[in-house]
Design a protein around this motif. Structure first.
Motif, PDB file in Angstrom:
ATOM      1  N   HIS A  21       7.775   4.849   2.909  1.00  0.00           N
ATOM      2  CA  HIS A  21       7.206   5.750   3.906  1.00  0.00           C
ATOM      3  C   HIS A  21       5.692   5.564   3.858  1.00  0.00           C
ATOM      4  N   CYS A  22       5.127   4.998   4.934  1.00  0.00           N
ATOM      5  CA  CYS A  22       3.696   4.705   4.967  1.00  0.00           C
ATOM      6  C   CYS A  22       3.001   5.529   6.039  1.00  0.00           C
ATOM      7  N   GLN A  23       1.725   5.832   5.772  1.00  0.00           N
ATOM      8  CA  GLN A  23       0.927   6.591   6.726  1.00  0.00           C
ATOM      9  C   GLN A  23      -0.460   5.988   6.836  1.00  0.00           C
ATOM     10  N   ALA A  24      -0.963   5.967   8.067  1.00  0.00           N
ATOM     11  CA  ALA A  24      -2.333   5.523   8.357  1.00  0.00           C
ATOM     12  C   ALA A  24      -2.616   5.817   9.811  1.00  0.00           C
ATOM     13  N   ALA A  25      -3.884   5.801  10.160  1.00  0.00           N
ATOM     14  CA  ALA A  25      -4.254   5.993  11.566  1.00  0.00           C
ATOM     15  C   ALA A  25      -3.637   4.874  12.400  1.00  0.00           C
ATOM     16  N   GLY A  26      -2.940   5.250  13.460  1.00  0.00           N
ATOM     17  CA  GLY A  26      -2.357   4.268  14.365  1.00  0.00           C
ATOM     18  C   GLY A  26      -1.057   3.640  13.899  1.00  0.00           C
ATOM     19  N   ILE A  27      -0.478   4.128  12.795  1.00  0.00           N
ATOM     20  CA  ILE A  27       0.770   3.577  12.252  1.00  0.00           C
ATOM     21  C   ILE A  27       1.865   4.631  12.368  1.00  0.00           C
ATOM     22  N   ASP A  28       3.045   4.210  12.838  1.00  0.00           N
ATOM     23  CA  ASP A  28       4.199   5.100  12.920  1.00  0.00           C
ATOM     24  C   ASP A  28       4.571   5.544  11.505  1.00  0.00           C
ATOM     25  N   PRO A  29       4.543   6.851  11.209  1.00  0.00           N
ATOM     26  CA  PRO A  29       4.785   7.325   9.845  1.00  0.00           C
ATOM     27  C   PRO A  29       6.261   7.466   9.474  1.00  0.00           C
ATOM     28  N   SER A  30       7.123   6.662  10.051  1.00  0.00           N
ATOM     29  CA  SER A  30       8.547   6.788   9.755  1.00  0.00           C
ATOM     30  C   SER A  30       8.895   6.145   8.413  1.00  0.00           C
TER      31      SER A  30
ATOM     32  N   THR B 247      -9.560   0.244  12.925  1.00  0.00           N
ATOM     33  CA  THR B 247      -9.064   1.616  13.109  1.00  0.00           C
ATOM     34  C   THR B 247      -8.309   2.139  11.892  1.00  0.00           C
ATOM     35  N   THR B 248      -7.812   1.251  11.035  1.00  0.00           N
ATOM     36  CA  THR B 248      -7.039   1.643   9.863  1.00  0.00           C
ATOM     37  C   THR B 248      -7.662   1.037   8.620  1.00  0.00           C
ATOM     38  N   ALA B 249      -8.365   1.841   7.865  1.00  0.00           N
ATOM     39  CA  ALA B 249      -8.995   1.334   6.646  1.00  0.00           C
ATOM     40  C   ALA B 249      -7.994   1.264   5.496  1.00  0.00           C
ATOM     41  N   VAL B 250      -7.012   2.182   5.493  1.00  0.00           N
ATOM     42  CA  VAL B 250      -6.053   2.248   4.388  1.00  0.00           C
ATOM     43  C   VAL B 250      -4.660   2.552   4.930  1.00  0.00           C
ATOM     44  N   LEU B 251      -3.667   1.780   4.475  1.00  0.00           N
ATOM     45  CA  LEU B 251      -2.256   2.045   4.745  1.00  0.00           C
ATOM     46  C   LEU B 251      -1.655   2.497   3.421  1.00  0.00           C
TER      47      LEU B 251
END
Length: 134
Positions: free
Chosen positions: A21-30, A48-52
């Protein structure tokens, strides 16, 4: 545009799914359940995404890891591709210059440990997985 492909490959054991389960700006958090010898990829734009950031688990093993960090990975992921292999003993990153996957990098310790180990150390990032401690 600075797009990176971040891939997680399940090399745990037969009949063992890797739950991610990954989260970041612009990433689907599924949440994704990756079967043994399969993978899943995300496209990350470092503008737009510094960290996943990902939670991973299988069986009783759970961990949290920044699977992509622009400052750390922009120079070491070859051809804009970060290829991670998850094995029973840890998380490996393919390093192009070495032509192999490396487990122990100075700035990237292993991060899988039991909940009890996390509670004991009080640390959710810079912990080392100790074989046989789960």
């Amino acid at each position: 545009m600075a797009d990176y492909r971040v891939t997680v490959f399940n090399d745990l054991a037969r009949n063992t799914n890797l739950n991610v389960h990954c989260q970041a700006a612009g990433i689907d958090p599924s949440t994704h359940s990756i079967p043994f010898l399969n993978d899943f990829s995300w496209t990350v734009n470092i503008n737009t995404t510094a960290v996943l950031s990902c939670d991973m688990s299988w069986g009783i093993v759970k961990g949290h890891f920044d699977i992509f960090n622009a400052k750390r990975d922009a120079t070491r992921c070859a051809r804009n591709w970060c290829a991670w292999r998850v094995k029973q003993d840890g998380l490996y990153l393919f390093i192009e210059v070495h032509k192999r996957t490396d487990l122990h990098l100075p700035d990237m310790p292993l991060v899988y440990a039991s909940d009890a180990f996390f509670k004991l150390t009080g640390n959710m990032y810079n912990v080392s997985y100790l074989p046989g401690s789960l």
